[in-house]
Enzyme design. Structure first.
Site, short mmCIF file in Angstrom:
data_model
loop_
_atom_site.label_atom_id
_atom_site.label_comp_id
_atom_site.label_asym_id
_atom_site.label_seq_id
_atom_site.Cartn_x
_atom_site.Cartn_y
_atom_site.Cartn_z
N LYS A 10 42.63 42.38 30.99
CA LYS A 10 40.90 43.01 31.21
C LYS A 10 40.93 43.55 29.21
CE LYS A 10 38.25 42.62 34.91
NZ LYS A 10 37.28 42.91 35.81
N TYR A 50 30.84 34.54 34.31
CA TYR A 50 31.14 35.27 36.10
C TYR A 50 29.09 35.49 36.21
CZ TYR A 50 35.15 39.18 35.31
OH TYR A 50 36.21 39.61 35.48
N PHE A 58 25.78 44.91 38.52
CA PHE A 58 26.50 45.42 37.56
C PHE A 58 27.04 43.55 36.55
CE2 PHE A 58 28.66 44.39 41.88
CZ PHE A 58 30.03 43.03 40.65
N ARG A 86 46.66 38.40 43.64
CA ARG A 86 45.80 39.29 43.92
C ARG A 86 46.17 40.54 44.70
NH1 ARG A 86 39.74 38.52 43.61
NH2 ARG A 86 39.32 40.31 44.32
N THR A 92 39.76 45.48 44.84
CA THR A 92 38.97 45.98 43.05
C THR A 92 38.39 47.26 42.74
OG1 THR A 92 37.39 43.92 44.42
CG2 THR A 92 36.85 45.69 41.85
N ARG A 103 45.76 47.78 39.73
CA ARG A 103 45.57 48.51 39.82
C ARG A 103 45.42 49.80 40.05
NH1 ARG A 103 41.04 43.84 42.23
NH2 ARG A 103 39.56 42.80 39.42
N ASN A 113 38.73 47.82 35.39
CA ASN A 113 39.81 47.54 36.10
C ASN A 113 41.02 46.86 36.08
OD1 ASN A 113 38.68 45.19 36.75
ND2 ASN A 113 38.53 45.57 39.55
N HIS A 116 41.79 40.36 36.32
CA HIS A 116 40.86 39.91 36.51
C HIS A 116 41.73 38.52 38.05
CE1 HIS A 116 37.60 36.93 38.18
NE2 HIS A 116 39.45 35.94 37.86
N GLU A 127 37.72 28.21 37.21
CA GLU A 127 38.28 29.45 36.15
C GLU A 127 39.47 28.77 34.96
OE1 GLU A 127 37.06 33.05 38.72
OE2 GLU A 127 38.92 33.21 38.17
P1 IDP Z 1 37.16 41.24 41.37
O1 IDP Z 1 36.95 40.95 40.55
O2 IDP Z 1 37.91 42.40 43.04
O3 IDP Z 1 37.31 39.85 42.37
P2 IDP Z 1 34.77 41.27 42.30
O4 IDP Z 1 33.67 41.93 43.32
O5 IDP Z 1 34.57 39.73 42.29
O6 IDP Z 1 35.93 42.09 42.34
O7 IDP Z 1 33.95 41.64 41.08
C1 IDP Z 1 34.24 41.44 39.33
C2 IDP Z 1 34.04 42.61 38.63
O8 IDP Z 1 32.97 42.95 38.59
C3 IDP Z 1 35.01 43.59 38.78
O9 IDP Z 1 36.40 43.46 38.48
C4 IDP Z 1 34.80 44.55 38.32
O10 IDP Z 1 34.87 44.75 37.03
C5 IDP Z 1 32.57 44.42 38.08
N1 IDP Z 1 32.52 44.76 39.05
C6 IDP Z 1 32.67 44.91 40.48
N2 IDP Z 1 31.84 45.58 41.32
C7 IDP Z 1 30.84 46.64 40.24
C8 IDP Z 1 30.40 48.29 39.92
O11 IDP Z 1 29.67 48.50 41.55
N3 IDP Z 1 30.09 48.52 39.58
C9 IDP Z 1 30.55 47.47 37.78
N4 IDP Z 1 31.15 47.21 38.41
C10 IDP Z 1 31.85 46.51 39.33
MG MG Z 2 35.87 38.10 42.05
#
Ligand code: IDP
Ligand code: MG
Length: 141
Positions: A10, A50, A58, A86, A92, A103, A113, A116, A127
């Site tokens: 990212k 997304y 968010f 993962r 996350t 991470r 973070n 992805h 994707e």
């Molecule tokens: P993942 O990337 O671990 O699969 P997801 O729940 O699919 O997590 O969320 C996608 C992305 O959205 C996360 O990697 C992170 O960058 C962002 N994200 C998730 N939750 C939040 C939040 O509560 N605030 C801000 N950004 C968030």
């Molecule tokens: Mg995800």
């Protein structure tokens, strides 16, 4: 039979100069890199990628961040690629990520973070197809 997953280094990680270090982690974890490219997503691309999170609070923050600078998109191959990747990237929220995960070592916040990873085989294929044509997946030919 090995299968595929989709990864992004990212904008926060690319901007901090971690691309090479994260590339090393990918290779150390025995993923085959089928294709990789450095790009900058438009806001529309980030919104499309997304779309599943459209209703989340968010979504705006996430798509603005993902289109804020260069990122590296990658198609990876390995046995159980989705779960293996993962595990390699960690939770996350970097505060919850296990020691030695990407991470844990490179992410700065829940939103920014570092990487992805796809969550299912079906989403991985979607994707990969969002960013790569089949002919770009050169190791697969
Ligand atoms: P993942 O990337 O671990 O699969 P997801 O729940 O699919 O997590 O969320 C996608 C992305 O959205 C996360 O990697 C992170 O960058 C962002 N994200 C998730 N939750 C939040 C939040 O509560 N605030 C801000 N950004 C968030
Ligand atoms: Mg995800």
């Amino acid at each position: 039979m090995p299968n595929r997953t989709f990864a992004i280094i990212k904008p926060d990680a690319v901007n901090s100069g971690y691309t090479g270090k994260i590339y090393d982690r990918i290779l150390q974890a025995d993923f085959k890199i089928l294709s990789a490219k450095l790009m900058r997503m438009t806001l529309a691309q980030a919104e499309g990628f997304y779309l599943v999170h459209k209703e989340r609070p968010f979504y705006g923050e996430l798509t603005t961040f993902m289109s804020s600078g260069a990122c590296m998109v990658l198609a990876l191959e390995k046995e159980n690629a989705v779960s293996a990747w993962r595990e390699t990237i960690g939770a996350t929220n970097p505060e919850d990520a296990a020691e030695g995960t990407i991470r844990k070592d490179f992410a700065t916040s829940l939103g920014e973070n570092a990487v992805h990873g796809s969550d299912t085989d079906e989403n991985a294929e979607k994707e990969i197809a969002f960013f790569f044509t089949e002919s770009e997946l050169i190791c697969n030919q």
